[in-house]
Motif scaffolding. Sequence first.
Motif, mmCIF file in Angstrom:
data_model
loop_
_atom_site.group_PDB
_atom_site.id
_atom_site.type_symbol
_atom_site.label_atom_id
_atom_site.label_comp_id
_atom_site.label_asym_id
_atom_site.label_seq_id
_atom_site.Cartn_x
_atom_site.Cartn_y
_atom_site.Cartn_z
ATOM 1 N N SER A 102 0.846 -0.936 -0.345
ATOM 2 C CA SER A 102 -0.130 0.158 -0.071
ATOM 3 C C SER A 102 0.636 1.277 0.029
ATOM 4 N N ARG A 169 -2.590 0.838 -4.407
ATOM 5 C CA ARG A 169 -2.484 -0.588 -3.265
ATOM 6 C C ARG A 169 -2.873 -1.972 -4.228
ATOM 7 N N ASP A 171 -4.057 -6.515 -4.401
ATOM 8 C CA ASP A 171 -5.016 -6.774 -3.868
ATOM 9 C C ASP A 171 -5.378 -8.068 -4.321
ATOM 10 N N PHE A 174 -9.662 -9.346 -3.656
ATOM 11 C CA PHE A 174 -10.611 -8.408 -3.491
ATOM 12 C C PHE A 174 -11.707 -9.399 -2.539
ATOM 13 N N CYS A 186 -10.253 -15.870 -6.673
ATOM 14 C CA CYS A 186 -9.844 -14.965 -6.301
ATOM 15 C C CYS A 186 -9.533 -13.614 -7.105
ATOM 16 N N ASN A 188 -8.093 -10.794 -8.461
ATOM 17 C CA ASN A 188 -6.532 -9.985 -8.039
ATOM 18 C C ASN A 188 -6.786 -8.537 -8.945
ATOM 19 N N ARG A 191 -4.813 -1.876 -7.076
ATOM 20 C CA ARG A 191 -6.102 -0.643 -7.270
ATOM 21 C C ARG A 191 -5.343 1.414 -7.157
ATOM 22 N N THR A 390 -15.996 -7.629 4.018
ATOM 23 C CA THR A 390 -15.239 -6.700 3.520
ATOM 24 C C THR A 390 -16.428 -6.611 2.388
ATOM 25 N N GLU A 477 -6.090 -4.450 6.676
ATOM 26 C CA GLU A 477 -6.112 -5.455 5.181
ATOM 27 C C GLU A 477 -4.710 -5.401 4.297
ATOM 28 N N THR A 478 -3.874 -4.366 4.599
ATOM 29 C CA THR A 478 -2.270 -4.489 4.309
ATOM 30 C C THR A 478 -1.538 -5.278 4.835
ATOM 31 N N ILE A 481 -2.340 -8.904 3.727
ATOM 32 C CA ILE A 481 -2.073 -8.578 2.547
ATOM 33 C C ILE A 481 -0.347 -9.270 2.312
#
Length: 490
Positions: A102, A169, A171, A174, A186, A188, A191, A390, A477-478, A481
């Motif tokens: 991020s 970002r 992801d 998502f 997923c 992918n 963002r 989410t 979230e970061t 990930i």
Amino acid sequence: MAEVSVVEGTRERATTLPAGRRPWLSRHSALCAVGGLAFLGLVAIGGCVNDAPSGGAGGDTPTPSDGTPPTSASPDGAVPDQDASDAALPASARFIQMNDVSILLPLAKSVTERDSSMLNAGTLGSDGPLIDRALYEAATGEQAGPLAQVGCSGCTPMLYDNLRVVAVRIDPCFAHTESFHGDDTCRNQLRLVFQALVPNSDADAGTVDAGPSDSFTVVDGGVHAFYSITRSEVIDIANAIVNLRIASGRADDLGPLAPHPIAMSEGLDGAFVRGLYGIIKAHASSNRLVRLARMQSVPNMWLLSQHEIASGVLTRTHIKMLPESDDLLSIFMSGSLADTYMGVIGPPMTQTPDTYDAIMNSQYAVNKTAAERQAAFDATLRIENPHNHTPDTIDCASCHAAGVTRLNVGPKYGLEAKGNPNAFALTSPFVPEADMARTTAPDPMQTPVVTISTQTNIHMFSYIENHPSITPRVINETAVIVDYLNSIPH
């Protein structure tokens, strides 16, 4: 179990890796961050040359008024090859970090730098502009002209020509709450967060404050663009960003999320940002855009909406958890008391137990029982927890407001996240506890005092005026990930 050295600043610490996990390794194919060298058309000895933005090292020239995207200049941004020097680096240098996943870019210092050194919506990506002008104007109802047209009464315009990329970002999955290892399901994504940086000389474009002729105002709002990419592209992008970081002399831990330390040090025309722009342009374009989410300000109010894009067709979509009859707009309103936080979300949510109305408004909170306030506080923690919610399970306004509500109201009633079973928790050798810290104030009305013209701040990963804003939800979230990307085959 394997033990490696992790560099934090000027010191090293030993970290034990779970079986099967290993540091991120440099791959020549990842350095290009594209689906093949032929796309770039240029190959340099020892690495690949990326198509960097024109108009200087950082960004394209402004999109012409006729809507024609600017033409890219000759490439000048390189993603360096680190293979030769890997042996001299600690193994931990190749772990992906919070600020690799991020990235909050610094703002330009002037309109001139805005136009020369920041990506705009019309910047040419892999297959067309990052956002198509006609699509954006159809989605927003905004058009430039002698008097700017806006899509809603009283809204501050966020015109296409003023949009600039302020955040990036990665992801890999998502809207997943469980493990990301179900790769087949997923989504992918790459963002980008755009904000309108309006020249203070341009009164018709929504200027908020007067200022020097080469200054600009950051409009209180934003546009979140979601681009569909493949899992291999996620890995290539992550590897390329790690290589850029190492090439900039930062094999150590960059720490918690903040305006990116290297970009802040080198500036928007530095090698790191030039390389990052090349990565973005290689993987993002309007033909890969699948969602636009928008937050637009009205006095003491923010309007939030979203559109899905499929095969070039734009559809305004229902916001999750709102009544079907209110499927186009979620509204957050701020109050006016300086000593406490006030707000209300409307329309009210009807399909989730995680509402926190009891502490959104100070008048409500005073009249609620301790148990009711605790339940509302717990709901904010669950909303901030990416393992629980989410964008497909909670409405956008509740997500934007959860962190600032909790951080402002909780201390007034002795409500704490520490030890609360609803709070996000992650034990990972790749995410030091110190890297989970907040580096921006929960609200500009809180200590440390930051002077802003608006009442409160619901920006998640962008800027409120010229002040960075990073919410706990984005931090959480970061972290998930980062842990995941360091664990997958690559």
